[in-house]
Scaffold this motif. Structure first.
Motif, mmCIF file in Angstrom:
data_model
loop_
_atom_site.group_PDB
_atom_site.id
_atom_site.type_symbol
_atom_site.label_atom_id
_atom_site.label_comp_id
_atom_site.label_asym_id
_atom_site.label_seq_id
_atom_site.Cartn_x
_atom_site.Cartn_y
_atom_site.Cartn_z
ATOM 1 N N ILE A 187 0.860 -1.192 0.000
ATOM 2 C CA ILE A 187 0.000 0.000 0.000
ATOM 3 C C ILE A 187 0.888 1.231 0.000
ATOM 4 C CG2 ILE A 187 -1.869 1.208 1.194
ATOM 5 C CD1 ILE A 187 -2.460 -1.454 2.630
ATOM 6 N N SER A 188 0.583 2.194 -0.836
ATOM 7 C CA SER A 188 1.376 3.416 -0.891
ATOM 8 C C SER A 188 1.137 4.278 0.342
ATOM 9 C CB SER A 188 1.017 4.210 -2.162
ATOM 10 O OG SER A 188 -0.321 4.685 -2.078
ATOM 11 N N ASP A 206 -2.119 6.184 0.205
ATOM 12 C CA ASP A 206 -3.322 5.400 0.486
ATOM 13 C C ASP A 206 -3.422 4.991 1.949
ATOM 14 O OD1 ASP A 206 -4.119 5.580 -2.113
ATOM 15 O OD2 ASP A 206 -3.323 3.632 -2.732
ATOM 16 N N LEU A 207 -2.269 4.874 2.624
ATOM 17 C CA LEU A 207 -2.283 4.490 4.046
ATOM 18 C C LEU A 207 -3.052 5.505 4.887
ATOM 19 C CD1 LEU A 207 1.301 3.087 4.746
ATOM 20 C CD2 LEU A 207 -0.866 1.850 4.912
ATOM 21 N N LEU A 241 -6.773 4.724 4.410
ATOM 22 C CA LEU A 241 -7.049 3.301 4.239
ATOM 23 C C LEU A 241 -8.358 2.862 4.880
ATOM 24 C CD1 LEU A 241 -5.784 0.743 3.026
ATOM 25 C CD2 LEU A 241 -4.757 0.293 5.263
ATOM 26 N N ASN A 251 -4.952 0.134 -5.523
ATOM 27 C CA ASN A 251 -5.201 -1.300 -5.667
ATOM 28 C C ASN A 251 -6.464 -1.611 -6.453
ATOM 29 O OD1 ASN A 251 -7.216 -0.671 -3.893
ATOM 30 N ND2 ASN A 251 -6.338 -1.796 -2.144
ATOM 31 N N SER A 269 3.110 -1.219 5.783
ATOM 32 C CA SER A 269 3.155 -1.727 4.406
ATOM 33 C C SER A 269 4.298 -1.081 3.642
ATOM 34 C CB SER A 269 1.826 -1.439 3.704
ATOM 35 O OG SER A 269 1.812 -1.999 2.399
ATOM 36 N N LYS A 322 5.536 -0.762 -0.409
ATOM 37 C CA LYS A 322 5.082 -0.924 -1.776
ATOM 38 C C LYS A 322 5.808 -2.095 -2.457
ATOM 39 C CE LYS A 322 2.576 0.771 -5.211
ATOM 40 N NZ LYS A 322 1.106 0.799 -5.168
ATOM 41 N N SER A 327 2.062 -6.281 3.147
ATOM 42 C CA SER A 327 1.466 -5.508 4.240
ATOM 43 C C SER A 327 1.303 -6.390 5.467
ATOM 44 C CB SER A 327 0.098 -4.952 3.834
ATOM 45 O OG SER A 327 0.195 -4.185 2.645
#
Length: 458
Positions: free
Chosen positions: A394-395, A398-399, A402, A411, A440, A442, A446
């Motif tokens: 997960i970038s 995006d975290l 999330l 994703n 996580s 990339k 994760s």
């Protein structure tokens, strides 16, 4: 009845009681002082006239003439003298005789030595008087005109002062209540302006840290929660509409296309399969929304019981492998547990199982090897459950979002979804008094970690 009226009435009621008690105390004290002083005067007059009659040998006619002359200007004391056989020896004015002494009265005086009484507003005193070894009875009576006038004046003044004070107290209390309740009235006027369309309005709280400021702050905090709830609800409804619109539009398009002209059996079958897939998406979305709603209930309305984590985790794995046979989940206990309490948590079985399923399905779905490693740790405060995968990761961007409902990051290009699973999982974990974190990298995978408190039997 308004509060300001209640405050005014209560204030005047308490003040009137205090004023009444104070005025009554003054009046009764004045009345008692008048009686004490006047009876002392009567006794003095009785003894003086007895001394004049016996010791000074002043004849009766002279004493009576003095009495009659004084009665024309002042309230003279009427004195009578009796011997021990209750025979009248001397009387200032037997033709008037306001006292009307009786044998019972004189007998009481001889027994007690001194008697004080009142009759028709006349004060009367009877005393024993000894002269040359013989006992005599002397009575003195008079009407205290000056004293009663003073008492009447005091009574009238007290009543007038009492009434005027009550009126003034009510007026002062009313305006005082208005002043005190001004902030509440301002808060009420402001609250009337607040509606669903302008929840950003707030009550004005003063600089003083008093009860009204605390009330305004509490009300503003409630408005903050309501505004957040309304915003979340609007966003939720908007996202639901968007998520439902896409599969519904696809179903409608497939069906309209298949009915526009004659098709082959293969084409009809393909259209039905496409429509069926879109319908399944809607079913999954509906199930996720129902689970999300359940996790949003008041905790007091959800049933909890002691559940073993190992058994619940195995049930979740069986549920996943039933729908996805290619998914692989390994469960590892980092240390042995000694009793059921060490492996048990207070939970709702359905909701917690849903949370585990969501995390494990996500891990398998975004991993090339379709595999998730579940590690269970036992700590003093509770149980730690780690879900590790070697997926796409997960970038950092995006975290941050999330666990936001309906949020889908990068994703979404790798797999379908509705963005509810992780937000639902977080809400379920917090509902059980736990917490969830994620790490996580990339393209490396994760790790989700859930912490749950132990269940202890009460």
């Amino acid at each position: 009845m308004k509060i300001r009226t209640k405050i005014s009435l209560l204030f005047i009621f308490l003040s009137v009681i205090i004023l009444f008690a104070f005025a009554s105390l003054i009046y009764l004290s004045a009345k008692r002082d008048r009686e004490v002083q006047f009876f002392a005067r009567l006794k003095k007059e009785a003894v003086t006239k007895a001394n004049l009659f016996f010791d000074a040998n002043v004849n009766a006619q002279t004493l009576q003439r003095i009495y009659k002359n004084n009665r024309q200007t002042i309230s003279e004391v009427e004195v009578a003298i009796y011997d021990s056989s209750f025979h009248l020896i001397y009387h200032d004015a037997s033709e008037l005789d306001f006292v009307k002494e009786t044998k019972e009265m004189m007998h009481t005086v001889f027994q007690r030595g001194e008697v004080q009484m009142q009759k028709n507003n006349w004060d009367i005193i009877g005393i024993k008087y000894r002269y040359k070894g013989k006992q005599y009875l002397v009575t003195a009576a008079a009407y205290d005109q000056f004293g009663f006038i003073k008492l009447q004046t005091l009574f009238e003044s007290s009543v007038a002062f009492f009434v005027l004070s009550a009126i003034m107290i009510y007026i002062i209390a009313y305006f005082f209540a208005l002043h005190i309740l001004d902030p509440i009235r301002a808060m009420t006027d402001k609250a009337k302006q607040i509606s669903g369309s302008n929840l950003d309005l707030r009550l004005v709280s003063g600089p003083d840290k008093d009860e009204l400021t605390e009330l305004a702050d509490t009300f503003n905090q409630m408005l903050n929660r309501l505004e957040n709830s309304f915003d979340a609800q609007k966003s939720f409804v908007s996202n639901i509409s968007h998520e439902l619109r896409t599969p519904l539009a696809a179903i409608v398009a497939e069906l309209e296309l298949s009915t526009s002209k004659e098709r082959s059996l293969t084409e009809y079958k393909s259209a039905v399969e496409n429509a069926l897939n879109d319908a399944k998406k809607m079913v999954r979305l509906s199930n996720s929304l129902l689970d999300f709603a359940k996790a949003s209930y008041d905790p007091t309305e959800i049933s909890f019981r002691s559940i073993r984590i190992d058994e619940l985790m195995l049930d979740a794995c069986l549920l996943i492998q039933k729908s996805h046979p290619d998914y692989k989940i390994d469960i590892h206990f980092e240390e042995d547990f000694e009793d059921d309490e060490q492996i048990s948590v207070n939970a709702n079985e359905y909701l917690l199982k849903t949370a585990f399923v969501n995390i494990m399905e996500n891990g398998c779905k975004f991993s090339a090897d379709k595999q998730v490693l579940v590690s269970i740790f036992f700590e003093k405060s509770g149980i730690l459950i780690s879900f590790q995968d070697h997926g796409i990761g997960i970038s950092e961007k995006d975290l941050e979002k999330l666990f936001t409902p309906f949020y889908r990051g990068e994703n979404k290009m790798h797999s379908e979804g509705n963005g509810i699973g992780l937000s639902l999982t977080k809400r379920i974990v917090e509902l059980h008094g736990g917490s969830i974190t994620v790490k996580s990298v990339k393209s490396q995978g994760s790790t989700f970690t859930i912490s749950l408190p132990y269940h202890h039997e009460s």
